[in-house]
Design a protein around this motif. Structure first.
Motif, PDB file in Angstrom:
ATOM      1  N   LEU A   5     -65.696-128.639  50.197  1.00  0.00           N
ATOM      2  CA  LEU A   5     -64.480-128.529  51.276  1.00  0.00           C
ATOM      3  C   LEU A   5     -64.097-127.297  51.215  1.00  0.00           C
ATOM      4  O   LEU A   5     -63.558-126.764  52.358  1.00  0.00           O
ATOM      5  N   LEU A   6     -63.576-126.795  49.937  1.00  0.00           N
ATOM      6  CA  LEU A   6     -63.100-125.395  49.965  1.00  0.00           C
ATOM      7  C   LEU A   6     -64.126-124.245  50.772  1.00  0.00           C
ATOM      8  O   LEU A   6     -63.654-123.182  51.184  1.00  0.00           O
ATOM      9  N   ALA A   7     -65.311-124.566  50.185  1.00  0.00           N
ATOM     10  CA  ALA A   7     -66.453-123.751  50.940  1.00  0.00           C
ATOM     11  C   ALA A   7     -66.452-123.560  52.364  1.00  0.00           C
ATOM     12  O   ALA A   7     -66.459-122.850  53.143  1.00  0.00           O
ATOM     13  N   ILE A   8     -66.126-124.891  53.142  1.00  0.00           N
ATOM     14  CA  ILE A   8     -66.081-124.908  54.493  1.00  0.00           C
ATOM     15  C   ILE A   8     -64.840-124.242  54.924  1.00  0.00           C
ATOM     16  O   ILE A   8     -64.809-123.597  55.820  1.00  0.00           O
ATOM     17  N   GLU A   9     -63.763-124.398  54.215  1.00  0.00           N
ATOM     18  CA  GLU A   9     -62.452-123.682  54.632  1.00  0.00           C
ATOM     19  C   GLU A   9     -62.584-122.250  54.394  1.00  0.00           C
ATOM     20  O   GLU A   9     -62.072-121.641  55.559  1.00  0.00           O
ATOM     21  N   LEU A  10     -63.061-121.760  53.488  1.00  0.00           N
ATOM     22  CA  LEU A  10     -63.298-120.337  53.219  1.00  0.00           C
ATOM     23  C   LEU A  10     -64.101-119.546  54.397  1.00  0.00           C
ATOM     24  O   LEU A  10     -63.702-118.767  54.948  1.00  0.00           O
ATOM     25  N   LEU A  11     -65.352-120.373  54.844  1.00  0.00           N
ATOM     26  CA  LEU A  11     -66.023-119.631  55.967  1.00  0.00           C
ATOM     27  C   LEU A  11     -65.334-119.883  57.413  1.00  0.00           C
ATOM     28  O   LEU A  11     -65.682-119.067  57.921  1.00  0.00           O
ATOM     29  N   GLN A  12     -64.791-120.996  57.432  1.00  0.00           N
ATOM     30  CA  GLN A  12     -64.000-121.239  58.778  1.00  0.00           C
ATOM     31  C   GLN A  12     -62.884-120.020  59.012  1.00  0.00           C
ATOM     32  O   GLN A  12     -62.800-119.477  59.793  1.00  0.00           O
TER      33      GLN A  12
END
Length: 79
Positions: free
Chosen positions: A38-45
């Protein structure tokens, strides 16, 4: 985040914010520093919003290093 900052500065800043670390070294691993999907998606967004480029989530899941993410952003922002 302003667009006057370099892409590298933006990525490093977002990396630190999302992971709750003070320093971002090229060899740092996203998941080794406590990151998860979930943090990976947040970072990329956040990076995509800031820079207007799309970065594949694979860069974090396959390599996971800050240097790989910076390379992907560099490729995506090349004219």
């Amino acid at each position: 985040m302003t667009h006057t900052a370099s892409p590298e500065t933006i990525v490093r800043t977002r990396w630190c914010e999302v992971l709750g670390v003070e320093e971002a070294l090229p060899e740092d691993g996203f998941f080794e520093l406590g990151g998860h999907s979930l943090l990976a998606i947040e970072l990329l967004q956040q990076i995509e919003t800031d820079l207007g480029v799309e970065i594949s989530v694979d860069v974090l899941f396959l390599d996971g290093s800050l240097s790989a993410l910076l390379d992907a952003v560099h490729q995506a922002t090349k004219p």
